[in-house]
Structures are given as structure tokens and as C-alpha cells.
Design an enzyme around this catalytic site. Structure first.
Site, PDB file in Angstrom:
ATOM      1  CG  ASN A 136      -0.309  -0.375   2.496  1.00  0.00           C
ATOM      2  OD1 ASN A 136       0.291  -1.444   2.609  1.00  0.00           O
ATOM      3  ND2 ASN A 136      -0.398   0.497   3.477  1.00  0.00           N
ATOM      4  CB  SER A 143     -11.040  -3.340   0.596  1.00  0.00           C
ATOM      5  OG  SER A 143     -11.788  -2.338   1.219  1.00  0.00           O
ATOM      6  CB  ALA A 144     -15.912  -2.185  -2.398  1.00  0.00           C
ATOM      7  CG  HIS A 145     -12.385   1.788   0.761  1.00  0.00           C
ATOM      8  ND1 HIS A 145     -11.444   2.736   1.085  1.00  0.00           N
ATOM      9  CD2 HIS A 145     -12.092   0.705   1.519  1.00  0.00           C
ATOM     10  CE1 HIS A 145     -10.626   2.250   2.018  1.00  0.00           C
ATOM     11  NE2 HIS A 145     -11.003   1.011   2.284  1.00  0.00           N
ATOM     12  CB  CYS A 189      -3.843   2.621   9.265  1.00  0.00           C
ATOM     13  SG  CYS A 189      -4.849   1.896   7.993  1.00  0.00           S
ATOM     14  CD  GLN A 203      -3.741  -0.172  -1.543  1.00  0.00           C
ATOM     15  OE1 GLN A 203      -3.977   0.332  -2.651  1.00  0.00           O
ATOM     16  NE2 GLN A 203      -4.138   0.408  -0.429  1.00  0.00           N
TER      17      GLN A 203
HETATM   18  N1  PLP Z   1      -4.659  -4.240   3.342  1.00  0.00           N
HETATM   19  C1  PLP Z   1      -4.069  -3.269   2.623  1.00  0.00           C
HETATM   20  C2  PLP Z   1      -2.873  -3.596   1.797  1.00  0.00           C
HETATM   21  C3  PLP Z   1      -4.604  -1.971   2.630  1.00  0.00           C
HETATM   22  O1  PLP Z   1      -4.024  -1.018   1.914  1.00  0.00           O
HETATM   23  C4  PLP Z   1      -5.761  -1.710   3.423  1.00  0.00           C
HETATM   24  C5  PLP Z   1      -6.313  -0.338   3.500  1.00  0.00           C
HETATM   25  O2  PLP Z   1      -5.580   0.629   3.481  1.00  0.00           O
HETATM   26  C6  PLP Z   1      -6.338  -2.759   4.146  1.00  0.00           C
HETATM   27  C7  PLP Z   1      -5.753  -4.006   4.077  1.00  0.00           C
HETATM   28  C8  PLP Z   1      -7.571  -2.555   4.979  1.00  0.00           C
HETATM   29  O3  PLP Z   1      -8.713  -2.446   4.157  1.00  0.00           O
HETATM   30  P1  PLP Z   1     -10.064  -1.761   4.691  1.00  0.00           P
HETATM   31  O4  PLP Z   1      -9.806  -0.293   4.732  1.00  0.00           O
HETATM   32  O5  PLP Z   1     -11.114  -2.103   3.687  1.00  0.00           O
HETATM   33  O6  PLP Z   1     -10.362  -2.353   6.019  1.00  0.00           O
END
Ligand code: PLP
Length: 384
Positions: free
Chosen positions: A149, A197-199, A322, A177
């Protein structure tokens, strides 16, 4: 505003919003209902399941909808550990997202032991060590991020998965990603589970999915109504799932034009490298996502750069969204063997199919001005 933080989240496609509206309004039936009003919602979810399956090359019944990437990851890991209750070793790369990093950390307090496989200075997985760890220990679950990410660096998923299959370890891939950005055909890989993940691909927030191979037993993370064929309990987010399906179809179509995205990213990088001294690309010498660049600006405080760019209405990120707000330097950049100083001076820019070529020049000018300003005064702890 110039939005260059698409690895944090993406703008929802207008088609996705349109498709979702009826499911938040007139068609509010519970998909588990035995009447036609409920079955209509169930049918809409099944159509979405087919679209998501088409994006990742799986069978529709291998797709389990969740509340997002984090839930998909946690449920896949927990399910994997139940396959061999006596095996207590977990394996992952040292550049995992916090969803995996923290999940493994929590499992250590339950008697599991984690082996972190290192990456090189480009962020590439050390496959030799990956294999050695699998040979030397009874690994129950191995986890690998498909595309990082922060840097966009792509992992050798096929090789890592094959090694796990050989040693009987359950392999989960965090493809949050990667899905929607690069072609994925999970049916061709020995993968037990894969999270998305959809977003991250112009769908709604708060909805995701875990692919679970039809021959592997998937046990739910929490118990309740037994929805999703007993694999994920809880009344489904029908509107979100419909939106994810439409986003998946749009992403499948857009995959063909990912070269345009890579060209735009490359243009941005080249213009920055040509016009600002002391810039290096983190992970620039290996395969990366077409939309991501992570730049090290020597002698520049990354947080300061972010603030000045925010004032110039350019959105970007110091790494993982995060970890924003924490003063810790990026764990990922440090895992690549770089110093804390370099990690603190690195910023991620991530494009999307809605990014426009004219935004590249505007963003480059804003970065140039901000870097020039910050290099006049060096904050404590930042050296040139
Ligand atoms: N894994 C990766 C590589 C991510 O980039 C993210 C979100 O930034 C996640 C997991 C977590 O996904 P979600 O935001 O849908 O919980």
C-alpha cells in the site's frame, strides 16, 4: 483539489452510486427473507458476486462478502489457523499492512509464533528465506501482501503460494491494493484465501470480500445467522455489495487502460526527479502498481511536506493512512533497510483512473514550492 491519495481510498464511481440507491431505498428487503421482496435482494447480491468473481478469476461461490479488507484479512487468517490446530507458526513478509501486522501480534498472545520474512532494499520479498522458513517450521498460515500500500511494490505471489502448497501451509494473500489495479486470476494460483476491499477500486467504503478456495474449509470469524453459506454471519450490506459488484465490473473494463495510469505516474516521477534535487523513488527498481509512487525527499520533513501540500490543495500521504497521526516513521520503508530519517522524508502519491494529466504539472509545481520552502529550515532529526 488534486487528489493523489487513491491508495487510502478512492472516489466512488457515479455508476456505483446510481446502482446502490434503490437498495438503500425501495428494495430494503432482507436477503434471507423467504418472500420475493427478500429474494430480490439475494439475487442482486448473487449478481454482484459474479462480477467480483469475474474480476479475480474465481467461481462466484468462492466469494464471501465482508465489511471490508480488515475483516476479510482477519477472518481468513483465523480460519486458516483452524485447519491445523496443533501448528502454531505464522509467516508473513515484513511489509504487511497493519491489518495483518496487528492480527499476527494479537495471535502471539494466544500462543502463536510469527516469522517475518525480510524484503530487500527495493521491497522485494526474499523468496529464499520464505522457502527456508517453510522448510524449517510447521507454518499454519502464511500471509503475503500482493501489492504494498505504501510503495506499490508487487510481491512474487505465485512463487510464494507454490512454496506454501508444497509445505502444507495455508496461504492467504492480502490483495486489497492489487484487486482492480492489476489483472488477478486467483483460480490459477494455489491460494487458500485472498482479501479485497471495494473502496480501493471506486466502490463504497465498509464492504469487501474474501475469496476462499472451494476445496478449503472456511470457518467464520463470528457466529450468528450463518449468512454467506455459513462463512460470514450478519445481515448483508446489500447496497454496498451491489456497489462493489458494479465497481468490480468497471475495474475489469478499466484494467486495459492501466498503461495510461502508469504513464501519468511516470510523467509525475520524471518531472519531480528532473526539477528537484535529492529525490529517490522507494522501490523504484522493481515491479510496482501502475498508480503508485513513493518518493524520498532528502532533507525534507515528510509531515511538513504533507501540510504544505494540503495548503496547496494536494492530497497525498506519509505512507499508510492508518498510521497518520502517529510520529513513528514508516515501518515499511524501514523494513526495506532504509533509515528512520529516510522513512520520515518519504511521501506517497497514488493516482486513479479519474486523475487527469493536467493535475501532474500542478502537483509537481506544488511539490517543488513546498520542498524549496522546507529545505530552508531543517527540523530536528532531519539531515541532508
Ligand atoms: N490491506 C491493505 C494492503 C490496505 O491497503 C488496506 C487499507 O488501506 C487494508 C488491508 C484494509 O482495508 P479496509 O480499509 O477495507 O479495512
Amino acid at each position: 483539489m488534486i487528489y493523489l491519495d487513491n491508495n487510502a481510498t478512492t472516489r466512488m464511481a457515479p455508476e456505483v452510486r446510481e446502482a446502490m440507491l434503490p437498495w438503500m431505498d425501495e428494495f430494503y428487503g432482507n436477503p434471507s427473507g423467504g418472500y420475493r421482496f427478500g429474494k430480490k435482494a439475494k439475487q442482486a447480491m448473487d449478481e454482484a458476486r459474479e462480477k467480483v468473481a469475474a474480476l479475480i478469476g474465481s467461481q462466484p461461490d468462492e466469494v464471501v462478502f465482508t465489511s471490508g479488507g480488515t475483516e476479510a484479512i482477519n477472518s481468513a487468517i483465523q480460519s486458516g489457523t483452524r485447519q491445523h490446530p496443533n501448528h502454531k507458526i505464522l509467516l508473513a513478509s515484513s511489509v504487511e499492512h497493519s491489518a495483518v501486522f496487528e492480527a499476527f501480534g494479537a495471535m502471539e498472545s494466544q500462543g502463536f509464533e510469527t516469522r517475518w520474512c525480510p524484503v530487500d532494499e527495493q521491497g522485494r520479498l526474499d523468496l529464499e528465506q520464505w522457502n527456508q522458513i517453510l522448510e524449517g517450521a510447521q507454518v499454519v498460515v502464511a500471509n503475503l501482501i500482493w501489492a504494498n500500500n505504501e510503495t506499490g511494490v508487487i510481491s512474487p505471489v505465485a512463487e510464494a503460494a507454490a512454496a506454501c502448497a508444497e509445505h502444507g501451509a495455508c496461504f492467504h494473500c492480502d490483495a486489497v491494493q492489487a484487486v482492480g489495479k492489476i489483472p488477478i486470476s486467483v483460480g490459477e494460483l494455489p491460494v487458500h484465501a485472498l482479501s479485497m476491499s471495494a473502496h480501493k477500486f471506486h466502490g463504497p467504503k465498509g464492504v469487501g470480500a474474501v475469496y476462499t478456495h472451494r476445496l478449503s474449509r472456511f470457518t467464520p470469524m463470528f457466529y450468528g445467522g450463518g449468512q454467506e453459506e455459513g462463512r460470514r454471519s450478519g445481515t448483508e450490506n446489500v447496497a454496498g455489495i451491489v456497489g462493489m459488484g458494479v465497481a468490480a465490473s468497471l475495474a475489469s473494463e478499466a484494467l486495459d487502460s492501466r498503461k495510461r495510469l502508469a504513464d501519468m505516474r511516470d510523467d509525475f516521477e520524471n518531472k519531480i526527479l528532473d526539477s528537484i534535487e535529492g529525490v529517490e523513488i522507494n522501490g523504484g527498481n522493481t515491479e510496482r502498481l501502475p498508480n503508485t509512487t513513493n518518493l524520498y525527499f532528502s532533507g525534507v520533513d515528510g509531515e511538513g511536506l504533507l501540510i504544505l501540500l494540503d495548503e496547496a490543495e494536494v492530497c497525498c500521504s506519509p505512507g499508510s493512512a492508518c498510521s497518520t497521526g502517529s510520529i513513528e516513521p514508516s515501518r515499511i520503508i524501514k523494513s526495506m533497510g532504509h533509515s528512520s530519517t529516510r522513512a520520515r522524508s518519504s511521501v506517497r502519491f497514488s493516482f486513479s483512473r479519474y486523475s487527469e494529466a493536467r493535475e501532474v504539472d500542478e502537483a509537481v509545481s506544488a511539490v517543488k514550492a513546498a520542498v524549496a520552502k522546507l529545505r530552508v529550515v531543517l527540523p530536528r532529526g532531519v539531515t541532508r
